[in-house]
Design a protein around this motif. Structure first.
Motif, PDB file in Angstrom:
ATOM      1  N   HIS A   1       2.905  11.963 -11.405  1.00 23.03           N
ATOM      2  CA  HIS A   1       1.880  13.003 -11.349  1.00 23.03           C
ATOM      3  C   HIS A   1       1.655  13.618 -12.731  1.00 23.03           C
ATOM      4  O   HIS A   1       0.507  13.866 -13.138  1.00 23.03           O
TER       5      HIS A   1
ATOM      6  N   LEU B   1      -2.640   4.057  -1.982  1.00 19.27           N
ATOM      7  CA  LEU B   1      -3.441   3.340  -0.985  1.00 19.27           C
ATOM      8  C   LEU B   1      -4.688   2.719  -1.597  1.00 19.27           C
ATOM      9  O   LEU B   1      -5.242   1.756  -1.052  1.00 19.27           O
ATOM     10  N   SER B   2      -5.165   3.273  -2.692  1.00 15.76           N
ATOM     11  CA  SER B   2      -6.358   2.729  -3.362  1.00 15.76           C
ATOM     12  C   SER B   2      -5.989   2.276  -4.773  1.00 15.76           C
ATOM     13  O   SER B   2      -6.620   2.672  -5.755  1.00 15.76           O
TER      14      SER B   2
ATOM     15  N   VAL C   1      -0.986  11.407  -6.689  1.00 15.53           N
ATOM     16  CA  VAL C   1      -0.068  11.745  -5.605  1.00 15.53           C
ATOM     17  C   VAL C   1       0.216  10.469  -4.823  1.00 15.53           C
ATOM     18  O   VAL C   1      -0.430   9.429  -5.048  1.00 15.53           O
ATOM     19  N   GLU C   2       1.162  10.540  -3.893  1.00 18.81           N
ATOM     20  CA  GLU C   2       1.582   9.316  -3.196  1.00 18.81           C
ATOM     21  C   GLU C   2       0.433   8.638  -2.470  1.00 18.81           C
ATOM     22  O   GLU C   2       0.348   7.406  -2.427  1.00 18.81           O
ATOM     23  N   GLU C   3      -0.486   9.395  -1.921  1.00 19.49           N
ATOM     24  CA  GLU C   3      -1.614   8.813  -1.194  1.00 19.49           C
ATOM     25  C   GLU C   3      -2.470   7.907  -2.071  1.00 19.49           C
ATOM     26  O   GLU C   3      -3.109   6.964  -1.585  1.00 19.49           O
ATOM     27  N   ASP C   4      -2.471   8.152  -3.372  1.00 21.92           N
ATOM     28  CA  ASP C   4      -3.309   7.353  -4.274  1.00 21.92           C
ATOM     29  C   ASP C   4      -2.850   5.897  -4.378  1.00 21.92           C
ATOM     30  O   ASP C   4      -3.621   5.036  -4.812  1.00 21.92           O
TER      31      ASP C   4
ATOM     32  N   PRO D   1       0.803  -1.232   0.000  1.00 23.61           N
ATOM     33  CA  PRO D   1       0.000   0.000   0.000  1.00 23.61           C
ATOM     34  C   PRO D   1       0.835   1.282   0.000  1.00 23.61           C
ATOM     35  O   PRO D   1       0.440   2.284  -0.601  1.00 23.61           O
ATOM     36  N   ASN D   2       1.984   1.272   0.682  1.00 19.21           N
ATOM     37  CA  ASN D   2       2.923   2.387   0.633  1.00 19.21           C
ATOM     38  C   ASN D   2       4.210   1.879  -0.005  1.00 19.21           C
ATOM     39  O   ASN D   2       5.168   1.532   0.690  1.00 19.21           O
TER      40      ASN D   2
ATOM     41  N   LYS E   1     -10.096   9.279  -5.447  1.00 17.89           N
ATOM     42  CA  LYS E   1     -11.214   9.624  -4.562  1.00 17.89           C
ATOM     43  C   LYS E   1     -12.388  10.237  -5.323  1.00 17.89           C
ATOM     44  O   LYS E   1     -13.526  10.198  -4.854  1.00 17.89           O
TER      45      LYS E   1
END
Length: 467
Positions: free
Chosen positions: A232, A243-244, A238-241, A121-122, A160
């Motif tokens: 990007h 996670l999904s 972004v890095e958070e993406d 995930p990361n 999201k």
């Protein structure tokens, strides 16, 4: 004396079980058909390295053949064609038969997931000005086989805002590839003392993804920043993406012919897309079946069939219930009278490693499709085991159609073992036996099958569902 010998030879021919090489039985025309069939199969393989891609490839083929999305409110009649796409990762398609559903259906079930390296995930990190992805391997692999080979990044990123981005980098010659590094032999004294299974450990399956810094002296982790900036710019992420995201590393090479005689195919993902493709081609050919033909592509077999796209869930049972309900028939009635060929590969005899198998009960390359009465491990653990009556029924169907076939089991009794989705089909009270292609180097990034066996597997499925 000569007469007795002749009588003995005739008796031996009548009583002994003897399997011949398909190359000795195929006519020139049959060999041409097998070669052409396998050319189409190689194209499917190259376009279907993940379960999502396999579903997309299959749906495109099905729609060209007149299949339409399943509507559970409809009462489907003989000859109609429908498909159910389960979350883009599993698939069911059916051709309605002349006989009522109350008499059961014929099921072909395979899986379309294959061993691989999934991104954590990361995943992205920088260490000493090198950017890498952390991975968690998926399915049973020999970890050392995944080092120092070109890898491609496949999968999806869900944002999201509801958008889903498809990622596919590394298959084309002009695209970059990625790799897991290995230690040079000059410095591998300590590594060489490890057991083979730990030659590369799970946390060492780190994928090299970049080495150039972002040009800004005021920031840290410049290489990681440069990679994120490139991603990007290309995908808007972004890095958070991460996670999904469902992102995976798969071998970047394409399916290739093997040997001077081009008799075999080497590729990633034969297990089990070779059975998925052959079952699909057989199902497409039967236009007016007596029994409704239901073909299933399942996900997550390599990790125990868990999850809502795996056969340990109820999505197949629910489909049968929904298909039967407009006819006023209970789903369990249909299932209890249904029969299934669980389409999965088996091990082929490898002359380099003969001690792992028992030669009287192992499959051989070019000896046709394999019927596997039971799988499992020592003590038949984790198997459903086909009963004698169903084995006889399948034998007769293949013999009547002139299919080249053999039997096999997965190695010596205490050597190891493995399972298939057959146990989950049997759990629905369906009669089931494993039928598939013998294979060398199973679960390796580059697996091998014989073209004659691929073609005979297709013919075996066609023979059975045509009855």
């Amino acid at each position: 004396m000569s007469e007795e010998k002749t009588r003995g030879e005739l008796l031996k021919k009548e009583l002994f079980l003897e399997r011949k090489h398909a190359g000795e039985q195929f006519s020139e025309k049959q060999m041409e058909l097998a070669d052409q069939f396998c050319e189409d199969y190689k194209t499917f393989l190259d376009e279907s390295k993940t379960e999502r891609e396999a579903v997309a490839s299959a749906v495109a083929i099905l729609e060209k053949e007149g299949y339409t999305p399943f509507d559970p409110s409809r009462k489907y009649e003989a000859g109609e064609k429908l498909y159910y796409n389960n979350r883009g990762k599993a698939l069911i398609f059916a051709t309605m038969g002349r006989k009522p559903l109350a008499e059961g259906v014929k099921i072909l079930v395979s899986h379309i997931d294959s061993p691989r390296l999934d991104l954590k995930p990361n995943p992205l990190y920088e260490d000493k000005e090198i950017a890498l992805f952390k991975t968690h391997y998926y399915g049973g692999i020999k970890k050392y086989q995944w080092t120092a080979i070109p890898l491609a990044l496949h999968g999806v990123i869900a944002l999201k805002n509801g958008e889903t981005i498809t990622v596919k980098i590394g298959d084309n010659e002009e695209e970059p590839v990625f790799c897991v590094t290995d230690l040079l032999p000059h410095l591998s004294k300590d590594q060489n003392s490890r057991p083979l299974k730990d030659g590369i450990k799970g946390e060492e399956l780190n994928v090299l993804v970049g080495s150039l810094p972002f040009k800004d002296d005021k920031v840290s982790q410049k290489v990681k920043l440069n990679i994120l900036n490139l991603l990007h710019e290309k995908y808007g992420i972004v890095e958070e993406d991460f996670l999904s995201a469902d992102l995976t590393m798969v071998p970047s090479f394409r399916a290739r012919d093997i040997g001077f005689d081009r008799s075999m195919i080497g590729a990633y993902g034969h297990d089990d897309k070779v059975c998925a493709y052959t079952s699909m081609r057989a199902a497409l050919e039967v236009q007016d079946p007596a029994y409704t033909v239901v073909t299933v592509f399942a996900d997550r077999e390599e990790i125990g069939s868990m999850g809502n796209t795996g056969l340990n869930s109820d999505f197949v049972r629910f489909f049968i219930e929904d298909l039967a309900a407009p006819h006023g028939i209970a789903g369990r009635t249909v299932l209890s009278r249904s029969k299934c060929l669980s389409a999965d590969v088996n091990a082929a005899f490898d002359p380099t490693f003969p001690d792992a198998v028992e030669k009287n009960n192992i499959a051989y390359m070019n000896h046709g499709v394999v019927i596997t009465k039971y799988t499992g491990a020592g003590g038949k653990s984790g198997t459903s085991e086909a009963p004698a009556e169903f084995m006889a029924e399948v034998r007769k169907a293949l013999d009547d159609a002139g299919v080249v076939w053999q039997t096999g089991e997965l190695g010596k009794v205490d050597q190891g073992g493995g399972g298939t989705v057959a146990q989950y089909v049997a759990h629905m009270n369906v009669e089931v036996v494993d039928v598939g292609v013998p294979m060398l180097s199973m679960h390796a990034p580059f697996e091998l099958v014989a073209k004659t066996d691929v073609y005979e597997t297709y013919r075996a499925f066609l023979a059975y569902i045509s009855l």
